[in-house]
Structure formats: C-alpha cells, structure tokens
Design an enzyme around this catalytic site. Structure first.
Site, short mmCIF file in Angstrom:
data_model
loop_
_atom_site.label_atom_id
_atom_site.label_comp_id
_atom_site.label_asym_id
_atom_site.label_seq_id
_atom_site.Cartn_x
_atom_site.Cartn_y
_atom_site.Cartn_z
N GLU A 169 -11.20 1.21 -0.56
CA GLU A 169 -10.32 0.12 -0.17
C GLU A 169 -11.09 -0.86 0.70
O GLU A 169 -11.91 -0.48 1.52
CB GLU A 169 -9.08 0.63 0.56
CG GLU A 169 -9.33 1.37 1.86
CD GLU A 169 -8.04 1.84 2.50
OE1 GLU A 169 -7.04 1.11 2.49
OE2 GLU A 169 -8.04 2.98 3.03
N HIS A 198 -12.00 6.01 2.46
CA HIS A 198 -12.03 7.39 2.97
C HIS A 198 -11.95 8.38 1.83
O HIS A 198 -11.52 8.04 0.72
CB HIS A 198 -10.84 7.62 3.91
CG HIS A 198 -9.53 7.18 3.34
ND1 HIS A 198 -8.72 8.01 2.60
CD2 HIS A 198 -8.90 5.97 3.36
CE1 HIS A 198 -7.65 7.34 2.20
NE2 HIS A 198 -7.73 6.10 2.65
N HIS A 223 -6.42 11.35 4.68
CA HIS A 223 -7.72 11.01 5.27
C HIS A 223 -8.51 12.28 5.48
O HIS A 223 -8.14 13.14 6.29
CB HIS A 223 -7.53 10.27 6.61
CG HIS A 223 -7.09 8.86 6.46
ND1 HIS A 223 -6.67 8.09 7.51
CD2 HIS A 223 -6.99 8.08 5.37
CE1 HIS A 223 -6.32 6.89 7.08
NE2 HIS A 223 -6.51 6.86 5.78
N ASP A 277 0.86 -1.19 0.00
CA ASP A 277 0.00 0.00 0.00
C ASP A 277 0.90 1.24 0.00
O ASP A 277 1.61 1.50 0.96
CB ASP A 277 -0.88 -0.03 1.26
CG ASP A 277 -1.90 1.10 1.28
OD1 ASP A 277 -1.95 1.90 0.34
OD2 ASP A 277 -2.66 1.17 2.28
N GLU A 300 -7.19 -1.59 -3.33
CA GLU A 300 -7.63 -0.20 -3.19
C GLU A 300 -7.39 0.57 -4.48
O GLU A 300 -6.39 0.37 -5.17
CB GLU A 300 -6.85 0.46 -2.05
CG GLU A 300 -7.15 1.92 -1.83
CD GLU A 300 -6.31 2.50 -0.68
OE1 GLU A 300 -6.73 3.53 -0.13
OE2 GLU A 300 -5.26 1.92 -0.35
N ASP A 340 -3.89 7.03 -3.93
CA ASP A 340 -3.78 5.99 -2.91
C ASP A 340 -4.29 4.69 -3.51
O ASP A 340 -5.47 4.58 -3.85
CB ASP A 340 -4.62 6.41 -1.69
CG ASP A 340 -4.50 5.46 -0.52
OD1 ASP A 340 -3.78 4.46 -0.63
OD2 ASP A 340 -5.14 5.73 0.52
#
Length: 453
Positions: free
Chosen positions: A339, A306, A314, A226, A434, A237
């Site tokens: 994710e 998120h 975040h 990740d 994700e 992300d």
C-alpha cells in the site's frame, strides 16, 4: 457458395460420420449449436453494418435502416449486479456462486531474474500444490472484496453519509462471506477483516464513523476506502481512492502508479529498501495543480505496507514507501499488503480526532481488571473478533451499551491497542491504493487484483 451453406453442409457431414460410428454421439448436435450461434452473431454484425451505412448516407432509406430493430440477443442469467448472478446490493454468498470451491485466482506474475527457475521447478510446484486450502481461503476472501468494492465504486455518491457508506460495504462483506456476525464467534469464521476506513482529504487512514457521526461526503472530497474481508483469518487487505473532481486525477494516478510499482518490485529475497526506493521514485514523478497552485506529490514517509499473517492484519515486517536502509528481505510463503499513500501536504502524518479502530493485542499481558464492564467487554471481544480489528459500531451492533469506560481500561492495561486517525496538515489532500500479494513458491499472485484497479 455462402459461409452459411458451407456450415450447413459441414454439419450434415458430421451427422453422417456420427451415424457410421466414426464420431462420438452428440458431436454433430454440438457443431450445429455452434453454427446457430455463429449465424446469430453474423446477423447481429450485419445489422450493425446496416445501421452504420444508413447513418452515413443521409437518405430516407438510410434513416429507415437506422430505425430497423436488431434481432434480440440471448438474455444473460438473472442478476442485477456483478456477473454470475450477484444481486444489487450484493447479498448472494460467494460460496453459492462458486459451488465447486474453485474461486477466481488473482493476477499471476512469474518470478524473474534469479528467481525465474521457480516457475518450472518441480519441487516448488509441489510446495505450491500443498497450499491449496490456504489459496482457496484467500481467493474466496478476494472475490468477496472485488464484488463488494465494485458495487461500492458504482454506488458511492456525494451527499451520502459516511455511516451509510460504511454500513453498505460491511453488510455486503458479511452477506458474501455468509457470516452475519450476530451469533457468537460468527465473525471469527469469516466477514470483515477490519473496519471500513473512510478517510477524507488530509486524513490518510484509520477513520471510520462512530455512532451518531453525521459527516456527509462532499463533491470536492478525496476519500480513501480501505476495508478487509477474511475467511478463516486469511485477510485480504485492499484499498482505493474516490474523488469526484478531475482536479485530483494526478494525485490518484501517482499513488496507483506507486502501488503497482511496489507490486512489480516485490518478490522472494527482495530487500525492503529497494521496494521503497522504487515506490518513491514513481510517486514523486507526479505533481498536482489545485486552485492554480502546483503541489509536488509526496510519499507519506511514516506510513508503510506490511506483511499479513493469519488472524493478524499487521505482521512483523514493514514495506516502506520511501528509500531507506531496511535490508530485511521478503521470503517464500509470505503475504504482503503493498500500500502506498501520497500527499500534497508535508508527507508525514500524526494521530488526531476521535478514535474508532481497536484490536486485541495478540500477546497481551494478563492484567487483573477492576471494572466489570472491562471484563465483560474483553470476553465479547475475544469471542467475536479474536485479534481481528474492530470499531465502536461493531460493539453497538452486538448490543453493547456504555462500554467506553471498559474499552479505555482495556487500552490502558495494554490488552487492546487503539488506532486513532492519522492526518497530514489541514488543507492537504491524500490518496491511497493497496493490494494483497501472495509470494507463492513458484509465482507471485496479486490475489486482490480486479478489473477496477
């Protein structure tokens, strides 16, 4: 008359028309070039057919045909890694590979049902065109992520240390963004969006090796990879899971399916609870057999997707991966990390092990710091990372020494937030996938989508 003769006669006719002024200059030459390419392809196809025929008949003549060398195809441009001249390992900045600034777009998904009008609505299309800089930065970061992760997937092997794997990924991101992060503020302009997570087996998230870590990736491990790449604070992300034993294929398939389900369900005015319910249904339709025992695959209920904001990985909204009562809606213009995490354990994580991930709190209180080390460290964090997450290895790289006391002081003062590793029960296995999606006014763009996942 053969196809080749037909093509030759056609080219001659074009030349005649061009000489009479009926066609623009160069049209015949272009047609002739296409004809040559077509002829080359035809020869290659014929060679393939001869090879197949010779391989089937079992005669000496067939064997001779099989050995016959094919005509060489035109060589691709130099580049030992991914397309467009990237090296192996990736070191050519993405901006050099796309000098016109037109970076590849992600997967474009049209809105459906009540939002279907957005696709052709002129006002929405105009709003979308106004977001060109925002899109360019996200697509730039996404192409960095794609090229680095595809290199990583080909090169990560059991027997490598986690430090070697993490540094390989991070060096790739720094080179491809064109920001090495060794000059003051360089990390702010572009580079790592957050440290490379390499969480193994029952550890689901927030694990990256600290200095001196000697952990070696094993053949039977399930590792979540990740990491984020950013340009001007626009963070992409995206995560994937690697395993080297087919035993865990169903676990990985469940989580990938759940993530794609979440992406499909996400959209403007969609409620978080509806997305979570769909993700859970997809995830928990799978099971995994390990050592002769069958395990249901559970969503890790206290981990969520998120929203992502500029300079903040975040935001304020969470995307649950289980059904619940969250009636919050997604809105136009927002960016989300969809994710999902699956587990063969309890489906619930807790903090454990040595911490490595940290980030400065955006609205941190102004607290008087008593130690010089804390004051010095805070200035460096603000100059080099701002509110982007960092890890201890990044501080080592910047030349900081004996900083743990100062770092702990910043955490205790509420200026820096620590993010310890998150683990399920020992003996369990967890997986993660994700993607980053952009809720554009007239379409949904899965900006981090690639051929790999």
């Amino acid at each position: 008359m053969s196809a080749v003769q037909d093509t030759a006669n056609g080219v001659e006719a074009l030349k005649l028309d061009e000489s009479k002024g009926n066609l623009p200059e160069g049209a015949a030459a272009e047609a002739e070039k296409r004809a040559e390419n077509h002829a080359q392809d035809s020869d290659d196809d014929a060679d393939d057919a001869d090879d197949a025929e010779g391989a089937d008949d079992g005669t000496e003549e067939g064997a001779a045909k099989k050995k016959k060398k094919r005509k060489p195809r035109k060589k691709k441009k130099a580049g030992t890694g991914t397309a467009k001249g990237q090296t192996n390992p990736p070191r050519v900045p993405i901006a050099q590979l796309f000098p016109n600034g037109a970076f590849p777009e992600g997967e474009i998904c049209e809105y459906i049902d009540d939002n279907s009008y957005r696709t052709t609505d002129e006002e929405k299309r105009h709003l979308d065109r106004m977001s060109n800089d925002y899109l360019t930065e996200y697509r730039h970061a996404a192409e960095v992520h794609r090229q680095v992760r595809q290199w990583a997937q080909k090169n990560i092997k059991p027997g490598q240390s986690l430090t070697e794997i993490a540094e390989g990924i991070e060096n790739g991101v720094r080179h491809l963004t064109g920001h090495q992060g060794l000059e003051e503020g360089d990390n702010i302009r572009g580079g790592m969006g957050f440290p490379t997570g390499l969480s193994i087996n029952h550890c689901a998230a927030h694990y990256t090796p600290n200095a001196g870590n000697k952990t070696i990736l094993q053949q039977g491990d399930v590792m979540k990879v990740d990491f984020g790449a950013h340009i001007n604070g626009r963070i992409v992300d995206s995560a994937f899971t690697m395993s080297f034993d087919p035993t865990y294929d169903n676990l990985l398939a469940a989580v990938k399916d759940a993530t794609n389900t979440g992406i499909r369900e996400a959209g403007i005015d969609v409620r978080m609870s509806d997305i979570g319910a769909a993700i859970q249904e997809a995830m928990e339709s799978y099971e995994c057999e390990i050592g002769g025992e069958t395990f249901p695959i559970k969503c890790i209920r206290n981990l969520n997707g998120h929203d992502i904001r500029q300079w903040s990985i975040h935001g304020t909204k969470s995307v649950p991966i289980v059904k619940g009562g969250d009636q919050t809606k997604m809105e136009e213009g927002e960016t989300f990390a969809i994710e999902t995490f699956g587990s063969t354990g309890k489906g619930y994580v807790r903090e454990d092990m040595e911490c490595s991930h940290y980030a400065k709190v955006a609205d941190a209180p102004r607290v008087p710091l008593r130690t010089t080390s804390a004051k010095t460290l805070l200035k460096s964090i603000e100059k080099n990372f701002g509110t982007l997450p960092f890890c201890r290895r990044y501080l080592d790289r910047l030349g900081h020494d004996k900083y743990l006391l100062g770092l702990n002081n910043l955490v205790q003062a509420g200026i820096v937030q620590d993010y310890p590793p998150l683990v399920d029960i020992k003996g369990s296995y967890t997986a993660q996938y994700e993607h980053t999606i952009l809720l554009r006014p007239n379409c949904k763009e899965v900006v981090s989508r690639g051929d790999d996942y």
